[in-house]
Motif scaffolding. Sequence first.
Motif, PDB file in Angstrom:
ATOM      1  N   CYS A  36      48.963  38.328   3.811  1.00 23.00           N
ATOM      2  CA  CYS A  36      50.180  38.238   4.629  1.00 23.00           C
ATOM      3  C   CYS A  36      49.829  38.133   6.124  1.00 23.00           C
ATOM      4  CB  CYS A  36      51.044  39.473   4.378  1.00 23.00           C
ATOM      5  SG  CYS A  36      52.410  39.590   5.559  1.00 23.00           S
ATOM      6  N   CYS A  74      54.322  41.967   0.759  1.00 19.07           N
ATOM      7  CA  CYS A  74      53.302  41.622   1.748  1.00 19.07           C
ATOM      8  C   CYS A  74      52.033  42.411   1.425  1.00 19.07           C
ATOM      9  CB  CYS A  74      53.774  41.987   3.149  1.00 19.07           C
ATOM     10  SG  CYS A  74      55.230  41.073   3.695  1.00 19.07           S
ATOM     11  N   CYS A  77      55.727  35.605   7.909  1.00 18.07           N
ATOM     12  CA  CYS A  77      55.409  35.317   6.506  1.00 18.07           C
ATOM     13  C   CYS A  77      56.643  34.992   5.676  1.00 18.07           C
ATOM     14  CB  CYS A  77      54.702  36.521   5.887  1.00 18.07           C
ATOM     15  SG  CYS A  77      55.780  37.943   5.626  1.00 18.07           S
ATOM     16  N   CYS A 130      56.460  36.049   2.323  1.00 15.36           N
ATOM     17  CA  CYS A 130      56.086  36.794   1.118  1.00 15.36           C
ATOM     18  C   CYS A 130      57.307  37.179   0.284  1.00 15.36           C
ATOM     19  CB  CYS A 130      55.301  38.043   1.503  1.00 15.36           C
ATOM     20  SG  CYS A 130      53.873  37.718   2.546  1.00 15.36           S
TER      21      CYS A 130
END
Length: 299
Positions: free
Chosen positions: A136, A202, A262, A264
């Motif tokens: 991440c 993450c 990110c 994620c």
Amino acid sequence: MAITLACIGGRAAYDLLHDGALVAERIGPRPTPFGDSQPIHRCQSRTGGFYFLSRHGEKGYERTPTFVNYRANIYALKDLDVRCIVSWSETRAISHNFKIGQYVVVDDLVDETRSRPQTFFENRGLGHIRQWPVFCPSLRRALVDSLTAAGCEFADRGVYVCVEGPRHETPAEARKYASFAGELLGQALVPEVFLARELQMCYASLCYVARYAEDGTNYRPFEDGRALEEKVEQQRAAAAVERIPRLLERFLRILPDTPSLCHCESAMSPYTTTGELGLDWRSWFDGADAGAATRRSRS
Ligand SMILES: [Zn+2]
């Protein structure tokens, strides 16, 4: 305040817990469709709370990396509403560009494991998801900022090769890993990083260099023009571990102000957008024969 961060550590990390360097309340193993997780602890620091899980158990190295129930561990943390995982991992450096005791915020990996279940979706035709960035970027940024603020010596990238273990590498294996760009050797991050992505969490790792990889000689490694004494090597690796609780405190303070870099939380969108998976992650395992998968992984 809800706890959204978990740390997964190895034996050295658990020793810190046991010695009181981390203040923690044991909440024990958690049942999951994939079996019981390792015991989980709720830790409190001056800057916030986090969960801690020792992947190898509570009595030294009682469960070697091949036999860790990674699926149960990651599932249990998700079930506690954890969104972010930082793992600590001891490594042996293939590349002498890294120093003993140095931290490395790894950014890529090569999977050389052979017998670990790698997916929550065994025999379900799911899980064909992209693996870049591998770790991440938001957590990596927060780790880099924490290490910088603490004045630690670190590298902000590195290619981690995850091997099966528990034995160490042969000299020829170390040369093979170097030939495909491997820089650090460890036994812990696979399949944790892939499983965390399947549950849209993450995940990043704070590695430290404990020694150099096998080179097939009895010569001591050289640093700054002189041979590195074994005692110095051990002291530096121990110091890297001892600093981790304070680094975690700093990380907890920095993370909320770190920009979101990110995706994620939408890693499984190829399946949630088509309806193959529901929006509630718990529904992903309704009716799935996770018990059979667990029995196979244990056999
Ligand atoms: Zn993320």
